[in-house]
Motif scaffolding. Structure first.
Motif, PDB file in Angstrom:
ATOM      1  N   ASP A 270       0.810  -1.220   0.000  1.00  0.00           N
ATOM      2  CA  ASP A 270       0.000   0.000   0.000  1.00  0.00           C
ATOM      3  C   ASP A 270       0.842   1.269   0.000  1.00  0.00           C
ATOM      4  O   ASP A 270       0.330   2.357  -0.302  1.00  0.00           O
ATOM      5  N   ASP A 271       2.113   1.134   0.356  1.00  0.00           N
ATOM      6  CA  ASP A 271       2.998   2.307   0.364  1.00  0.00           C
ATOM      7  C   ASP A 271       3.607   2.594  -1.002  1.00  0.00           C
ATOM      8  O   ASP A 271       4.320   3.588  -1.166  1.00  0.00           O
ATOM      9  N   LEU A 272       3.336   1.729  -1.986  1.00  0.00           N
ATOM     10  CA  LEU A 272       3.867   1.902  -3.337  1.00  0.00           C
ATOM     11  C   LEU A 272       2.732   2.139  -4.318  1.00  0.00           C
ATOM     12  O   LEU A 272       1.608   1.672  -4.125  1.00  0.00           O
ATOM     13  N   ASP A 273       3.022   2.856  -5.380  1.00  0.00           N
ATOM     14  CA  ASP A 273       2.043   3.117  -6.439  1.00  0.00           C
ATOM     15  C   ASP A 273       2.168   2.032  -7.503  1.00  0.00           C
ATOM     16  O   ASP A 273       2.734   2.242  -8.576  1.00  0.00           O
ATOM     17  N   TRP A 274       1.646   0.847  -7.183  1.00  0.00           N
ATOM     18  CA  TRP A 274       1.811  -0.289  -8.077  1.00  0.00           C
ATOM     19  C   TRP A 274       0.603  -0.434  -9.014  1.00  0.00           C
ATOM     20  O   TRP A 274      -0.507  -0.010  -8.701  1.00  0.00           O
ATOM     21  N   THR A 275       0.865  -1.049 -10.146  1.00  0.00           N
ATOM     22  CA  THR A 275      -0.184  -1.471 -11.077  1.00  0.00           C
ATOM     23  C   THR A 275       0.202  -2.845 -11.600  1.00  0.00           C
ATOM     24  O   THR A 275       1.346  -3.059 -12.012  1.00  0.00           O
ATOM     25  N   TYR A 276      -0.729  -3.770 -11.570  1.00  0.00           N
ATOM     26  CA  TYR A 276      -0.515  -5.127 -12.070  1.00  0.00           C
ATOM     27  C   TYR A 276      -1.283  -5.247 -13.381  1.00  0.00           C
ATOM     28  O   TYR A 276      -2.494  -5.030 -13.412  1.00  0.00           O
ATOM     29  N   VAL A 277      -0.566  -5.573 -14.449  1.00  0.00           N
ATOM     30  CA  VAL A 277      -1.196  -5.604 -15.782  1.00  0.00           C
ATOM     31  C   VAL A 277      -1.324  -7.047 -16.255  1.00  0.00           C
ATOM     32  O   VAL A 277      -0.332  -7.707 -16.557  1.00  0.00           O
ATOM     33  N   SER A 278      -2.557  -7.520 -16.304  1.00  0.00           N
ATOM     34  CA  SER A 278      -2.829  -8.869 -16.813  1.00  0.00           C
ATOM     35  C   SER A 278      -3.099  -8.804 -18.309  1.00  0.00           C
ATOM     36  O   SER A 278      -3.888  -7.961 -18.756  1.00  0.00           O
ATOM     37  N   PRO A 279      -2.508  -9.705 -19.071  1.00  0.00           N
ATOM     38  CA  PRO A 279      -2.845  -9.758 -20.501  1.00  0.00           C
ATOM     39  C   PRO A 279      -4.177 -10.459 -20.703  1.00  0.00           C
ATOM     40  O   PRO A 279      -4.847 -10.856 -19.739  1.00  0.00           O
ATOM     41  N   ALA A 280      -4.564 -10.624 -21.930  1.00  0.00           N
ATOM     42  CA  ALA A 280      -5.700 -11.467 -22.274  1.00  0.00           C
ATOM     43  C   ALA A 280      -5.336 -12.932 -21.997  1.00  0.00           C
ATOM     44  O   ALA A 280      -4.221 -13.250 -21.587  1.00  0.00           O
ATOM     45  N   ASP A 281      -6.264 -13.809 -22.236  1.00  0.00           N
ATOM     46  CA  ASP A 281      -6.010 -15.234 -22.014  1.00  0.00           C
ATOM     47  C   ASP A 281      -4.839 -15.714 -22.870  1.00  0.00           C
ATOM     48  O   ASP A 281      -4.077 -16.592 -22.457  1.00  0.00           O
ATOM     49  N   GLU A 282      -4.676 -15.144 -24.044  1.00  0.00           N
ATOM     50  CA  GLU A 282      -3.556 -15.480 -24.921  1.00  0.00           C
ATOM     51  C   GLU A 282      -2.817 -14.201 -25.292  1.00  0.00           C
ATOM     52  O   GLU A 282      -3.426 -13.182 -25.596  1.00  0.00           O
ATOM     53  N   ILE A 283      -1.479 -14.279 -25.283  1.00  0.00           N
ATOM     54  CA  ILE A 283      -0.642 -13.162 -25.713  1.00  0.00           C
ATOM     55  C   ILE A 283       0.493 -13.726 -26.549  1.00  0.00           C
ATOM     56  O   ILE A 283       1.064 -14.765 -26.213  1.00  0.00           O
ATOM     57  N   ALA A 284       0.782 -13.057 -27.649  1.00  0.00           N
ATOM     58  CA  ALA A 284       1.822 -13.524 -28.561  1.00  0.00           C
ATOM     59  C   ALA A 284       2.303 -12.338 -29.387  1.00  0.00           C
ATOM     60  O   ALA A 284       1.623 -11.309 -29.472  1.00  0.00           O
ATOM     61  N   PRO A 285       3.475 -12.447 -30.004  1.00  0.00           N
ATOM     62  CA  PRO A 285       3.929 -11.383 -30.902  1.00  0.00           C
ATOM     63  C   PRO A 285       2.901 -11.143 -32.001  1.00  0.00           C
ATOM     64  O   PRO A 285       2.241 -12.070 -32.478  1.00  0.00           O
ATOM     65  N   GLY A 286       2.758  -9.884 -32.378  1.00  0.00           N
ATOM     66  CA  GLY A 286       1.776  -9.549 -33.407  1.00  0.00           C
ATOM     67  C   GLY A 286       1.900  -8.110 -33.840  1.00  0.00           C
ATOM     68  O   GLY A 286       2.991  -7.559 -33.891  1.00  0.00           O
ATOM     69  N   GLU A 287       0.775  -7.490 -34.075  1.00  0.00           N
ATOM     70  CA  GLU A 287       0.740  -6.136 -34.618  1.00  0.00           C
ATOM     71  C   GLU A 287       0.503  -5.117 -33.506  1.00  0.00           C
ATOM     72  O   GLU A 287      -0.214  -5.388 -32.535  1.00  0.00           O
ATOM     73  N   ARG A 288       1.095  -3.945 -33.660  1.00  0.00           N
ATOM     74  CA  ARG A 288       0.806  -2.828 -32.773  1.00  0.00           C
ATOM     75  C   ARG A 288      -0.343  -2.033 -33.389  1.00  0.00           C
ATOM     76  O   ARG A 288      -0.181  -1.365 -34.398  1.00  0.00           O
ATOM     77  N   THR A 289      -1.514  -2.105 -32.780  1.00  0.00           N
ATOM     78  CA  THR A 289      -2.674  -1.385 -33.303  1.00  0.00           C
ATOM     79  C   THR A 289      -3.010  -0.159 -32.464  1.00  0.00           C
ATOM     80  O   THR A 289      -3.580   0.800 -32.972  1.00  0.00           O
ATOM     81  N   GLY A 290      -2.715  -0.217 -31.177  1.00  0.00           N
ATOM     82  CA  GLY A 290      -3.082   0.871 -30.272  1.00  0.00           C
ATOM     83  C   GLY A 290      -4.555   0.904 -29.924  1.00  0.00           C
ATOM     84  O   GLY A 290      -5.025   1.824 -29.253  1.00  0.00           O
ATOM     85  N   THR A 291      -5.307  -0.130 -30.353  1.00  0.00           N
ATOM     86  CA  THR A 291      -6.750  -0.184 -30.117  1.00  0.00           C
ATOM     87  C   THR A 291      -7.102  -1.502 -29.441  1.00  0.00           C
ATOM     88  O   THR A 291      -6.846  -2.579 -29.991  1.00  0.00           O
ATOM     89  N   PHE A 292      -7.692  -1.425 -28.256  1.00  0.00           N
ATOM     90  CA  PHE A 292      -8.031  -2.626 -27.498  1.00  0.00           C
ATOM     91  C   PHE A 292      -8.990  -2.245 -26.387  1.00  0.00           C
ATOM     92  O   PHE A 292      -9.189  -1.068 -26.072  1.00  0.00           O
ATOM     93  N   GLN A 293      -9.615  -3.264 -25.798  1.00  0.00           N
ATOM     94  CA  GLN A 293     -10.460  -3.061 -24.621  1.00  0.00           C
ATOM     95  C   GLN A 293      -9.582  -2.980 -23.377  1.00  0.00           C
ATOM     96  O   GLN A 293      -8.573  -3.672 -23.282  1.00  0.00           O
ATOM     97  N   LEU A 294      -9.997  -2.187 -22.405  1.00  0.00           N
ATOM     98  CA  LEU A 294      -9.352  -2.162 -21.102  1.00  0.00           C
ATOM     99  C   LEU A 294     -10.363  -2.581 -20.042  1.00  0.00           C
ATOM    100  O   LEU A 294     -11.543  -2.207 -20.110  1.00  0.00           O
ATOM    101  N   GLY A 295      -9.911  -3.348 -19.073  1.00  0.00           N
ATOM    102  CA  GLY A 295     -10.778  -3.756 -17.978  1.00  0.00           C
ATOM    103  C   GLY A 295     -10.011  -3.815 -16.675  1.00  0.00           C
ATOM    104  O   GLY A 295      -8.866  -3.367 -16.587  1.00  0.00           O
TER     105      GLY A 295
END
Length: 206
Positions: free
Chosen positions: A140-165
Motif C-alpha cells: 500500500d505504500d507503493l504506487d503499483w499497477t498489475y497488468v494482466s494480458p488477455a487469455d492469450e498473448i503472442a507477438p503480433g501487430e501494434r494497433t493501439g486499439t483494445f479493450q481495457l478492464g
C-alpha cells in the motif's frame, strides 16, 4: 521519464523497452545475465535499490523458474526483494507484468481454476496470482499497477486499439481472448504516463 525495466529481453519486456524508448522515455534495461543493459539479481534488495536509484518508475517482467519446480516460493521471494529494494531507493512507482490466470471468468472462477485451463501453464499462473495477492496485501505504500494480458498473448501487430478492464477476463464477440505483445506494451507505457490505475490491476484484450 526514467524507467528501470527488469526482464528487458523477454517477449514482453523487449517490446516494453521499444515502446517506451519510442515515446522518448529513458529505459535502463536490467537482466540476470547483463547481456543487455545492467546485470541485476532481483533477489538481492540492496542491488535492486542501487539499480533503481534515480529512476521515476520500475517495470518488472520477472519470470518464475521454469525448471519443473514449484515457482511460487521463488517468485514471491523475488518480488519481496524487489519491493524492499524500491522502498530503499524511494522509487514508489511499480508496474508488474502479470498473468491472466487470476482474472475472473463468467462462471465466477479465476481463469486458472477453470477445468479447461492448460495444465502446462497452471503452476506459473498460480505463482503470478500470489504476486497480485502480495501487492494487494503488502504494498500500500507503493504506487503499483498489475497488468494482466488477455487469455492469450503472442507477438503480433501494434494497433493501439483494445479493450481495457479491471479484474474480469475480457473476450471478443467470438469468445476469444487475445492481445499482441506489442499492444500489451502500449498499455503498459500508457499506464506509466497516465497513472489511472494506482494500486489495482488492469487487463486488456481485443
Amino acid at each position: 521519464m526514467k524507467i528501470l525495466l527488469i526482464g528487458a529481453t523477454g517477449m514482453i519486456g523487449s517490446r516494453i523497452a521499444a515502446e517506451a524508448s519510442a515515446r522518448g522515455h529513458e529505459v535502463t534495461a536490467a537482466t540476470r545475465s547483463g547481456r543487455t543493459g545492467i546485470t541485476l539479481d532481483v533477489t538481492d534488495p540492496g542491488r535492486v535499490a542501487e539499480a533503481a536509484a534515480g529512476h521515476d518508475a520500475a517495470v518488472s517482467a520477472v519470470s518464475p523458474p521454469r525448471d519443473g519446480s514449484d515457482p511460487a516460493a521463488p517468485l514471491l521471494a523475488a518480488y519481496r526483494s524487489l519491493l524492499d529494494g524500491l522502498r530503499t531507493a524511494d522509487v514508489r512507482r511499480l508496474l508488474v507484468v502479470g498473468g491472466a490466470g487470476s482474472l475472473r471468468t463468467a462462471s465466477g472462477q479465476d481463469r486458472v481454476d477453470t477445468p479447461d485451463f492448460p495444465v502446462i501453464y497452471k503452476a506459473e499462473s498460480l505463482a503470478q496470482r500470489e504476486v497480485l495477492r502480495l501487492l494487494r496485501a503488502d504494498a500500500d505504500d507503493l504506487d503499483w499497477t498489475y497488468v494482466s494480458p488477455a487469455d492469450e498473448i503472442a507477438p503480433g501487430e501494434r494497433t493501439g486499439t483494445f479493450q481495457l478492464g479491471r479484474d474480469d477476463l475480457l473476450t471478443a464477440e467470438d469468445g476469444s481472448s487475445f492481445i499482441s505483445a506489442e499492444d500489451y506494451a502500449v498499455a503498459v507505457v500508457d499506464e506509466l504516463e497516465n497513472r489511472y490505475a494506482i494500486r489495482r490491476r488492469i487487463t486488456l484484450a481485443y
